[in-house]
Design an enzyme around this catalytic site. Structure first.
Site, short mmCIF file in Angstrom:
data_model
loop_
_atom_site.label_atom_id
_atom_site.label_comp_id
_atom_site.label_asym_id
_atom_site.label_seq_id
_atom_site.Cartn_x
_atom_site.Cartn_y
_atom_site.Cartn_z
CG ASP A 51 -0.35 -0.05 2.53
OD1 ASP A 51 0.88 -0.19 2.60
OD2 ASP A 51 -1.10 0.05 3.52
CB SER A 52 4.59 1.73 -0.10
OG SER A 52 4.82 0.53 -0.80
CG ASP A 90 0.34 -4.04 2.04
OD1 ASP A 90 0.38 -4.90 2.95
OD2 ASP A 90 1.22 -3.18 1.87
CD GLU A 122 0.27 -1.42 7.97
OE1 GLU A 122 -0.10 -0.59 8.83
OE2 GLU A 122 0.84 -1.08 6.92
CD GLU A 189 7.66 -0.29 7.76
OE1 GLU A 189 6.69 -0.98 7.39
OE2 GLU A 189 7.90 0.85 7.32
O1 KIV Z 1 3.53 -1.14 1.66
C1 KIV Z 1 4.71 -1.48 1.73
O2 KIV Z 1 5.55 -1.16 0.88
C2 KIV Z 1 5.11 -2.30 2.87
C3 KIV Z 1 6.59 -2.55 3.05
C4 KIV Z 1 7.23 -1.35 3.64
C5 KIV Z 1 6.84 -3.76 3.84
O3 KIV Z 1 4.31 -2.70 3.64
#
Ligand code: KIV
Length: 271
Positions: A51-52, A90, A122, A189
């Site tokens: 979700d980044s 995610d 998460e 993380e």
């Molecule tokens: O969304 C993401 O990129 C992540 C990584 C930082 C593990 O959850």
């Protein structure tokens, strides 16, 4: 009969085997077809449709705004490119926190509409019931503890988590709980390396670290960070393998020069 060698696909079972053999797991984020194709062909074990995407693809300040529909779109693009890697998607903020029914429904949508192989969520004790139900529905779940960016407004900062004993103990308990609930792996993380080492050695399932030291069972980086697409972001945990910002800027400036000077296109580039 085809002479082509069969591609051995990475599964959640493969990751458990890698941990038991002491072989580190490689994971990188991907959000589109073209990069996912390169990463898969390069031999990466796990592609995370993170979700980044909210930050690096959409330009948002946090991961909070990205929607389930947007995550599904990115995951569909990635899955089309993949022959070998395990694709983990995610679950975005708002798609699982309210209750277990919503969580199961969101996970099912991701699996049905994207062709991804697993979801990531998460949190610890708060999401354990949802993890149990999603796993019972046949969907592999990866956990994510430590700095959990979907809760950034609760934390207030992106600094290292679980330095204090109480938070470290809760993280250890959460990791055990996620393993019991059926997670096949956990992202850790931005936590102290010693704590990540304790978590990793206490679990059968693999841990994948980002800013969590060298004793995790694997490592993950955001593709834009490790390829140097944005040189302003240089946290201590990041190893930058390329300076794409410089390379792309130079290439585009050369193209602009060639267009402005009528050097491009040349006769052998014309019909
Ligand atoms: O969304 C993401 O990129 C992540 C990584 C930082 C593990 O959850």
């Amino acid at each position: 009969m085809s002479a082509q060698k069969e591609i051995k696909k990475i599964t959640t079972h493969t990751l458990l085997q890698l941990k038991s053999q002491g072989i580190p797991i490689s994971m990188i984020t991907a959000y589109d077809y073209s990069f996912a194709r390169l990463f898969d062909a390069a031999g990466i074990d796990v592609l995370l449709v993170g979700d980044s995407a909210s930050n690096v693809m959409a330009g948002n300040e946090t991961t909070v705004p990205i929607t389930l529909e947007q995550m599904i779109y990115h995951a569909q693009c990635v899955v089309k490119a993949v022959n070998r890697s395990l694709v983990v998607v995610d679950m975005p903020f708002g798609s699982y926190q309210s209750n277990t029914d919503t969580a199961v429904a969101s996970a099912i949508r991701i699996m049905k509409e994207t062709g991804g192989h697993a979801v990531k969520m998460e949190g610890g004790a708060e999401i354990a019931d949802s993890v149990r139900r999603i796993v019972s529905a046949g969907i592999p779940v990866m956990g994510h503890l430590g700095l959990t960016p979907q809760s950034i407004y609760k934390f207030g900062t992106y600094t290292v988590r679980a330095r204090e004993t109480a938070e470290a103990e809760k993280l250890l308990q959460d990791a055990r709980l996620l393993e019991e609930a059926g997670c096949f792996g956990i992202v850790l993380e931005k936590i102290p390396a010693a704590l990540a080492a304790t978590v990793s050695s206490g679990l059968k399932i693999p841990t994948i670290g980002i800013g969590a030291g060298s004793h995790c069972d694997g490592q993950v980086l955001v593709m834009h960070d490790m390829l140097g697409i944005n040189n302003e972001f240089k946290p201590r945990f990041l190893r930058q393998y390329l300076n794409l910002e410089e390379l792309v800027t130079g290439a585009v400036q050369a193209y602009i020069r060639d267009v402005k000077s009528r050097d491009f296109p040349a006769s052998n580039e014309s019909y």
